[in-house]
Scaffold this active site. Structure first.
Site, PDB file in Angstrom:
ATOM      1  N   HIS A 190       9.567 -22.787 -11.116  1.00 15.57           N
ATOM      2  CA  HIS A 190       8.911 -23.987 -10.557  1.00 15.57           C
ATOM      3  C   HIS A 190       7.464 -24.093 -11.007  1.00 15.57           C
ATOM      4  O   HIS A 190       6.632 -24.668 -10.319  1.00 15.57           O
ATOM      5  CB  HIS A 190       8.959 -23.995  -9.019  1.00 15.57           C
ATOM      6  CG  HIS A 190      10.306 -23.677  -8.456  1.00 15.57           C
ATOM      7  ND1 HIS A 190      11.241 -24.642  -8.171  1.00 15.57           N
ATOM      8  CD2 HIS A 190      10.893 -22.485  -8.177  1.00 15.57           C
ATOM      9  CE1 HIS A 190      12.343 -24.063  -7.707  1.00 15.57           C
ATOM     10  NE2 HIS A 190      12.157 -22.742  -7.724  1.00 15.57           N
ATOM     11  N   SER A 233     -12.349 -32.338 -31.556  1.00 14.18           N
ATOM     12  CA  SER A 233     -12.491 -33.702 -31.053  1.00 14.18           C
ATOM     13  C   SER A 233     -13.666 -34.338 -31.767  1.00 14.18           C
ATOM     14  O   SER A 233     -14.657 -33.674 -32.067  1.00 14.18           O
ATOM     15  CB  SER A 233     -12.750 -33.664 -29.548  1.00 14.18           C
ATOM     16  OG  SER A 233     -13.400 -34.847 -29.145  1.00 14.18           O
ATOM     17  N   LYS A 284     -14.120 -28.846 -27.939  1.00 13.70           N
ATOM     18  CA  LYS A 284     -12.653 -28.868 -27.855  1.00 13.70           C
ATOM     19  C   LYS A 284     -11.952 -28.147 -28.990  1.00 13.70           C
ATOM     20  O   LYS A 284     -12.390 -28.155 -30.131  1.00 13.70           O
ATOM     21  CB  LYS A 284     -12.171 -30.318 -27.846  1.00 13.70           C
ATOM     22  CG  LYS A 284     -12.686 -31.095 -26.660  1.00 13.70           C
ATOM     23  CD  LYS A 284     -11.698 -31.098 -25.535  1.00 13.70           C
ATOM     24  CE  LYS A 284     -10.653 -32.131 -25.840  1.00 13.70           C
ATOM     25  NZ  LYS A 284      -9.752 -32.382 -24.773  1.00 13.70           N
ATOM     26  N   GLU A 338       1.517 -30.208 -29.668  1.00 14.84           N
ATOM     27  CA  GLU A 338       1.797 -31.487 -29.004  1.00 14.84           C
ATOM     28  C   GLU A 338       2.744 -32.346 -29.838  1.00 14.84           C
ATOM     29  O   GLU A 338       3.650 -32.998 -29.318  1.00 14.84           O
ATOM     30  CB  GLU A 338       0.495 -32.252 -28.754  1.00 14.84           C
ATOM     31  CG  GLU A 338      -0.416 -31.565 -27.755  1.00 14.84           C
ATOM     32  CD  GLU A 338      -1.802 -32.187 -27.767  1.00 14.84           C
ATOM     33  OE1 GLU A 338      -2.063 -33.079 -26.944  1.00 14.84           O
ATOM     34  OE2 GLU A 338      -2.640 -31.787 -28.608  1.00 14.84           O
TER      35      GLU A 338
END
Ligand code: ARG
Length: 461
Positions: free
Chosen positions: A157, A278, A284, A291
């Protein structure tokens, strides 16, 4: 002007829109290699069976070789007016050798031709994917061996559940990928029958030798029913189904990498090679490759769905609907190959932060089950009661804001008087994972053995 390959009964040529919707050459030119291989096998058989003279067969064979060279060197000019790869090649053949070129299409149709081309293409793609999945398995198993004892929290979970090892987690994906390879292998075995010689749909009156063409093209046998031969795309559906599930597996791993690489988790560091920055936020390090692997599973699943819908309700035998089998398949199989390469690179470079993973495993009472098991083993409590007692101890620790191992014996005895100090031996995460020695469990000794077994198998075969 009417079509020069089939225009005999036509007075005029097609509308521009007709050509636009009908032509497949923009994408089926990728079947050029397979188309020429199929034609070469076909002409050799026509010669052997005496259907075409040795002189014509030699001229055709030689010209097919030249066309192959022209295509490889990018010198071939593909024409939309000639619709597809089959007619583009045949038209060039007739430019090169004149009338004997027209004999190649004896006892054959574009319907069995495209079926054989596509089988050859998908078969080669499966072989390529198998090698790429294996490379990813190797990268995972190597990393798993290196970190067989690195403790991290295991989740259910998405809540910390019990401590596991990083190696164990990685090996879970090696298992999934093994099943993926099995599915591709199954699909390949059923695919490997040759439809060439089914002709348009009914077979042919010429004395062809279908076994000869099947063998020449590396198939196990000819397909048994001519109608099925030209209308069957099961081999594509099965391959896309295997690809879709493999892509879904990759998306799950990709999602974990995205989570693990976030500063909140900080479990792994992605290499510069597989991160991006970024344009506005200098701090970043974005896991774009992971992704994109996560997202690209969508188009692979989409290709499977589209093809199933193309096939649904399609009557026998060939219908032009079947031309819609290609673009999605090319895209899906190439996309999967790219995702596998990216994932193999990411896993190879992945650096776990062993300290942070261990600390996270120690927090959040991940050894509560070990405490309950201890109560069962040492005090002979029924598991349900042990579960309850442990729950009260966890609640007490949580109230105080400390870990289980930071409680004093007296505090624990206030809840269960029979508890002895030996209980502390199971509250640490190392002891917890080391005790999970059941078959398939996360104990580092198990993980080392499993990783070594996988490495030997993967390197051996
Ligand atoms: N381009 C066609 C396809 O991909 C080849 C077969 C065409 N057959 C026909 N009878 N028009 O399916």
């Amino acid at each position: 002007m009417s079509n020069k390959m089939w225009g005999g009964r036509f007075a005029g040529g097609p509308d521009a829109i007709m050509e636009e919707i009908n032509a497949s050459i923009d994408f089926d030119r990728r079947l050029a290699e397979q188309d020429i291989a199929g034609s070469s096998a076909h002409v050799a058989m026509l010669e052997k069976t005496g259907i075409v003279s040795a002189a014509d067969a030699a001229a055709i064979r030689e010209a097919l070789g030249r066309i192959r060279g022209e295509i490889e060197r990018g010198e071939f000019s593909f024409s939309r007016a000639l619709e597809d790869i089959h007619m583009n090649v045949e038209s060039r053949l007739s430019e090169l050798i004149g009338p004997p070129a027209g004999r190649l299409h004896t006892a054959r149709s574009r319907n069995d031709q495209v079926a054989v081309d596509f089988r050859l293409y998908v078969r080669a793609a499966i072989d390529g994917l198998d090698a790429e999945i294996k490379a990813l398995q190797l990268a995972l198993a190597e990393k798993a061996l290196l970190h067989a004892g690195a403790v991290m929290p295991g989740f259910t979970h998405m809540q910390p559940a019990q401590p596991i090892t990083f190696g164990h987690h990685l090996l879970a994906y090696v298992e999934m990928l093994a099943r993926d390879r099995g599915r591709f292998k199954d699909a390949r075995a059923r695919l490997n029958e040759c439809p060439l010689g089914a002709a348009a749909l009914a077979g042919t009156s010429f004395p062809i030798d279908r076994t000869a063409t099947a063998e020449a093209l590396g198939f196990d046998r000819p397909t048994a029913n001519s109608l099925d031969s030209v209308s069957d795309r099961d081999f594509v559906v099965e391959t896309l189904a295997a690809a879709a599930l493999c892509a879904v597996h990759l998306s799950r791993l990709a999602e974990e990498i995205v989570l693990w690489a976030s500063p909140q988790f900080g479990f792994v560091r992605l290499s510069d090679r597989f991160s991006t920055g970024s344009s506005i936020m200098p701090q970043k390090r974005n896991p774009d490759a992971a992704e994109l692997v996560r997202a690209k599973s969508g188009r692979i699943v989409g290709a499977l769905t589209s093809l199933l819908i193309v096939l649904k309700g399609l009557p026998l035998a060939y219908s032009k609907d079947l031309q819609e089998d290609k673009e999605g398949t090319f895209d899906a199989l190439e996309t999967l190959s790219l995702c596998l390469a990216a994932m193999t690179g990411m896993i190879g470079d992945l650096e776990p932060d062993v300290g942070r993973m261990r600390a996270a495993a120690g927090a959040a009472y991940a050894t509560a089950t070990d405490l309950a098991d201890w109560l069962v083993r040492e005090l002979d409590l029924p598991f349900r009661e042990a579960h309850h007692v442990t729950g009260r101890i966890v609640a007490h620790a949580a109230d105080k804001g400390v870990g289980l191992e930071e409680l004093s014996l007296a505090e624990m005895q206030a809840i269960e008087p029979r508890l002895g100090k030996a209980v502390f031996s199971v509250l640490g995460v190392e002891n917890s994972v080391a005790s999970r020695k059941s078959y398939g469990g996360t104990a580092p000794a198990n993980v080392t053995a499993a990783a070594e077994k996988w490495l030997a198998a993967l390197k051996g075969a």
